[in-house]
Scaffold this active site. Structure first.
Site, PDB file in Angstrom:
ATOM      1  N   ASN A   1       5.497  52.770 -31.308  1.00  0.00           N
ATOM      2  CA  ASN A   1       6.773  52.118 -31.046  1.00  0.00           C
ATOM      3  C   ASN A   1       7.872  53.180 -31.045  1.00  0.00           C
ATOM      4  OD1 ASN A   1       8.775  50.015 -30.851  1.00  0.00           O
ATOM      5  ND2 ASN A   1       7.381  48.657 -31.963  1.00  0.00           N
TER       6      ASN A   1
ATOM      7  N   ASN B   1      14.155  47.025 -35.498  1.00  0.00           N
ATOM      8  CA  ASN B   1      15.357  46.229 -35.263  1.00  0.00           C
ATOM      9  C   ASN B   1      15.298  44.805 -35.801  1.00  0.00           C
ATOM     10  OD1 ASN B   1      16.551  48.394 -33.810  1.00  0.00           O
ATOM     11  ND2 ASN B   1      15.255  47.879 -32.065  1.00  0.00           N
ATOM     12  N   THR B   2      14.228  44.457 -36.512  1.00  0.00           N
ATOM     13  CA  THR B   2      14.131  43.164 -37.178  1.00  0.00           C
ATOM     14  C   THR B   2      13.980  43.427 -38.668  1.00  0.00           C
ATOM     15  OG1 THR B   2      13.125  42.060 -35.275  1.00  0.00           O
ATOM     16  CG2 THR B   2      12.772  41.053 -37.435  1.00  0.00           C
TER      17      THR B   2
ATOM     18  N   SER C   1       8.742  47.353 -34.840  1.00  0.00           N
ATOM     19  CA  SER C   1      10.104  47.519 -34.336  1.00  0.00           C
ATOM     20  C   SER C   1      11.051  47.769 -35.504  1.00  0.00           C
ATOM     21  CB  SER C   1      10.561  46.268 -33.584  1.00  0.00           C
ATOM     22  OG  SER C   1      11.951  46.335 -33.304  1.00  0.00           O
TER      23      SER C   1
ATOM     24  N   PHE D   1      14.567  41.830 -30.459  1.00  0.00           N
ATOM     25  CA  PHE D   1      13.643  40.828 -29.914  1.00  0.00           C
ATOM     26  C   PHE D   1      14.389  39.683 -29.227  1.00  0.00           C
ATOM     27  CE2 PHE D   1      10.093  41.696 -33.293  1.00  0.00           C
ATOM     28  CZ  PHE D   1       9.815  42.906 -32.693  1.00  0.00           C
TER      29      PHE D   1
ATOM     30  N   ASN E   1      17.840  51.731 -28.778  1.00  0.00           N
ATOM     31  CA  ASN E   1      18.047  50.293 -28.653  1.00  0.00           C
ATOM     32  C   ASN E   1      17.936  49.618 -30.013  1.00  0.00           C
ATOM     33  OD1 ASN E   1      15.767  48.049 -28.871  1.00  0.00           O
ATOM     34  ND2 ASN E   1      14.745  49.993 -28.354  1.00  0.00           N
TER      35      ASN E   1
ATOM     36  N   LYS F   1       0.478  47.227 -32.826  1.00  0.00           N
ATOM     37  CA  LYS F   1       1.357  48.333 -32.438  1.00  0.00           C
ATOM     38  C   LYS F   1       2.018  48.910 -33.677  1.00  0.00           C
ATOM     39  CE  LYS F   1       4.854  49.573 -28.990  1.00  0.00           C
ATOM     40  NZ  LYS F   1       5.561  49.098 -27.790  1.00  0.00           N
TER      41      LYS F   1
END
Length: 341
Positions: free
Chosen positions: A244, A183-184, A181, A118, A114, A215
């Site tokens: 994560n 993805n940011t 994450s 967010f 994925n 996390k």
């Protein structure tokens, strides 16, 4: 039954669209008269009650952040037998996330990739839903996972996290700072100890009495993982979530060309299992016995949960397994755990 439904229906559908189709079904399970019926069929055995973070969980197994981003399914997930639900990741500023498609199944590997970014309606909206859930005398334990708003520069990240904290901490049972994450842009850079310390201290002060956890990513070197774990203890946090998703792509059964075509993003599910266990052991060795460690990543069966508990986890979370195991997943795990007691 569910494997047949998955192969013939969900597996042919865009994963994000399938997720959105499931949301109203789970929400219905959380309202009367369906909720008490569902919970009667899925209620964890009393032997599974677990004490952590100063709270009593009906089961050590709960839903990881990412499944219920906007806190709209909490009662339904409780009715399905989960011991806790971690909502989010939520950000101070509502955001749409990355362009679609941004979610992919690796069916041969029982995994997901994925790059959602967010996507959420904002911490304020999540706080309002958590508050309403509290007024309905909920019994499920709800965590809130907070991340950096995409439009906020990394240099202003601390203030952004504090804003989210002030909104959701008063209505959550615990709070998780997500700095891991993939993805940011720039987010994982916040895991550096010298950057992470002031952020965690500011969020800790804003969270007040709400237990605070951080996390971390599985892709950090072992020594950095241990250093972050020690930092979490030193700054007075209540615990740590490991881990994560990963940016690693090996080993996978899915053809390399297909994986490459999916593009960037975090990999979750079975391929993450061995690294998640290794990170759990590193963290457990670096922190005191009374420091809460939540293990996530590659959890699908009762044996997986049992392995994490034996390796030192206080609680265990899953997400990707829901896709491949279906709505009775938590019941299957809880019954498997109870048989082993």
């Amino acid at each position: 039954m569910y494997p047949f439904i998955f192969r013939t229906f969900f597996a042919r559908m865009d994963p994000e669209r399938a997720h959105h189709l499931v949301i109203p079904v789970i929400r219905v399970l959380g309202v009367w008269p369906f909720a008490p019926i569902a919970r009667a069929l899925t209620r964890p055995d009393p032997s599974l009650r677990t004490r952590a973070l100063g709270l009593q969980f009906d089961s050590p197994f709960g839903v990881a952040a990412g499944f219920d981003k906007n806190a709209v399914m909490t009662e339904g997930l409780y009715a399905l037998g989960f011991g806790h639900v971690e909502v989010g990741t939520v950000t101070a500023i509502p955001q749409e996330g990355n362009p679609r498609p941004r979610l992919y199944r690796l069916i041969e590997d029982r995994g997901l990739i994925n790059r959602m970014g967010f996507n959420n309606a904002g911490a304020g909206a999540a706080a309002a839903r958590l508050r309403r859930s509290g007024r309905r005398s909920r019994r499920t334990i709800l965590g809130a996972n907070i991340g950096k708003s995409r439009v906020v520069d990394v240099e202003q990240a601390t203030a952004d996290y504090v804003t989210s904290t002030e909104l959701v901490a008063p209505v959550a049972d615990y709070l998780v700072v997500n700095v891991s994450s993939p993805n940011t842009p720039g987010l994982r850079g916040l895991q550096a100890v010298e950057t992470l310390r002031p952020l965690l201290e500011a969020v800790r002060d804003a969270a007040g009495s709400t237990p605070l956890l951080v996390k971390i990513a599985p892709d950090l070197p072992d020594e950095e993982i241990a250093a972050i774990a020690r930092l979490a203890v030193d700054t007075g946090l209540a615990g740590l979530v490991a881990t994560n998703t990963t940016i690693a792509r090996e080993p996978l059964q899915t053809p390399a060309a297909a994986v490459e075509a999916m593009g960037a993003g975090g990999l979750s599910g079975a391929p993450l299992r061995s690294r998640a266990v290794a990170v759990l052991r590193i963290v457990r060795d670096a922190v005191p016995a009374d420091f809460c460690v939540i293990s996530a990543g590659g959890v699908e069966t009762a044996d997986d949960v049992r392995e994490r508990l034996a390796a030192g986890a206080d609680l265990v979370q899953g997400y990707t397994g829901f896709i491949y195991r279906g709505p009775l997943w938590a019941r299957q795990i809880n019954r498997g755990l109870a048989r082993g007691r």
